[in-house]
Design an enzyme around this catalytic site. Structure first.
Site, mmCIF file in Angstrom:
data_model
loop_
_atom_site.group_PDB
_atom_site.id
_atom_site.type_symbol
_atom_site.label_atom_id
_atom_site.label_comp_id
_atom_site.label_asym_id
_atom_site.label_seq_id
_atom_site.Cartn_x
_atom_site.Cartn_y
_atom_site.Cartn_z
ATOM 1 N N GLU A 176 -7.233 7.669 -0.594
ATOM 2 C CA GLU A 176 -6.385 8.844 -0.424
ATOM 3 C C GLU A 176 -6.921 10.075 -1.134
ATOM 4 O O GLU A 176 -6.455 11.189 -0.890
ATOM 5 C CB GLU A 176 -4.973 8.536 -0.928
ATOM 6 C CG GLU A 176 -4.220 7.541 -0.041
ATOM 7 C CD GLU A 176 -2.895 7.107 -0.630
ATOM 8 O OE1 GLU A 176 -2.672 7.388 -1.826
ATOM 9 O OE2 GLU A 176 -2.093 6.491 0.082
ATOM 10 N N GLU A 185 -11.440 -14.462 -6.337
ATOM 11 C CA GLU A 185 -11.078 -13.919 -7.648
ATOM 12 C C GLU A 185 -11.613 -14.757 -8.801
ATOM 13 O O GLU A 185 -11.626 -14.318 -9.948
ATOM 14 C CB GLU A 185 -9.559 -13.797 -7.779
ATOM 15 C CG GLU A 185 -8.817 -15.104 -7.892
ATOM 16 C CD GLU A 185 -7.344 -14.885 -8.222
ATOM 17 O OE1 GLU A 185 -6.900 -15.432 -9.240
ATOM 18 O OE2 GLU A 185 -6.657 -14.174 -7.471
#
Length: 288
Positions: free
Chosen positions: A111, A142
């Site tokens: 953004e 992970e």
């Protein structure tokens, strides 16, 4: 004291939006025909506690209170100052995470270019498992303790950059190992976690710890923890961009005019600064 009744209309709207999903997701459980009255009451109580905790965090942040005064132990200001210092000198900001935390970092990074008019590689989001993990979970990604540094090296990471690890539990091996390698290479690190005293909080040079308590759905860190992490990401990126001169007053003066709505906003910004009509402001916007 800040209460729901003293919140501004925009604060109430924002709070309602971020908690609405949690409320809606529980309705089926609350009214399931095979649930007894005691179970329903217990679930209602837990949901109310969730709402109150989240409301307290969000309203304090919206109303400008320092996170440490509410639910956090924070090095947020130092993270922003370090990011600003490095980015002003040509460095970049990286978010590093797995699962929900990784996706939140990518959202914030993606953004920044349209909002602040910065290059697409100035703020970067990296997720364990690569871009395919944005939409579909990658098993065991992970837990990989070597991949984070490989992922950062692919971006030509260097000591002018800042890396912020994101993990609600503060125990994600991918993120912790990535920050450890950054330290070995003199790269500034920060983190956003919801677990005080966690390995990640201890590893990062500038930890931001937002303690939101147990989730309404146990272990579902996309809820309170995810909302809190997104708020902190918003503050870090926005505060940094303000220091970089991308905001004047409360206006995004370097935003990309990529659609009619934003062009109209740009025209009105000019009209608010100099005494010209809409047509003249539109002409000036096109010229400059």
């Amino acid at each position: 004291p800040i209460t729901y009744n003293t919140m501004s209309k925009s604060s109430k709207t924002f709070w309602a939006f971020v908690t609405g999903a949690a409320v809606g997701a529980t309705l089926g459980i609350l009214y399931a025909p095979d649930k007894g009255e005691n179970t329903r009451n217990k679930l209602f109580y837990q949901l109310q506690k969730y709402r109150e905790q989240l409301q307290g965090l969000i309203t304090d942040l919206i109303d400008g209170k320092e996170i440490p005064e509410t639910m956090a132990k924070s090095e947020g200001k130092k993270v922003v100052n370090e990011a600003y210092k490095e980015m002003k000198s040509g460095g970049r900001l990286f978010y590093l995470g797995a699962g929900t935390s990784g996706r939140l970092g990518i959202v914030d990074a993606s953004e920044c270019p349209p909002t602040f008019g910065v290059p697409f590689d100035l703020v970067n989001g990296i997720i364990a498992g690569g871009d395919k993990a944005i939409r579909k979970a990658v098993e065991n990604a992970e837990d990989n303790t070597t991949q984070a540094w490989i992922d950062l090296q692919e971006q030509n990471i260097n000591e002018n950059d800042v890396v912020i690890g994101i993990a609600a539990s503060g125990t994600t091996p991918y993120v912790i190992a990535g920050l450890e390698k950054c330290h070995e290479n003199n790269i500034t690190t920060g983190c956003i976690t919801c677990n005080d005293g966690s390995p990640l909080a201890i590893t990062a040079k500038f930890p931001v710890v937002v303690v939101v308590g147990p989730e309404f759905v146990t272990g579902s860190s996309r809820m309170k923890a995810g909302t809190a992490q997104k708020l902190v990401l918003n503050m870090i990126s926005t505060a940094t961009m303000i220091q970089l001169g991308k905001v004047k007053g409360n206006k995004m003066v370097d935003m990309q005019l990529s659609n009619d709505k934003l062009v109209d906003r740009g025209v009105k910004m000019i009209m608010s600064e100099i005494p010209v009509d809409y047509e003249k402001a539109s002409q000036l916007l096109k010229e400059f």
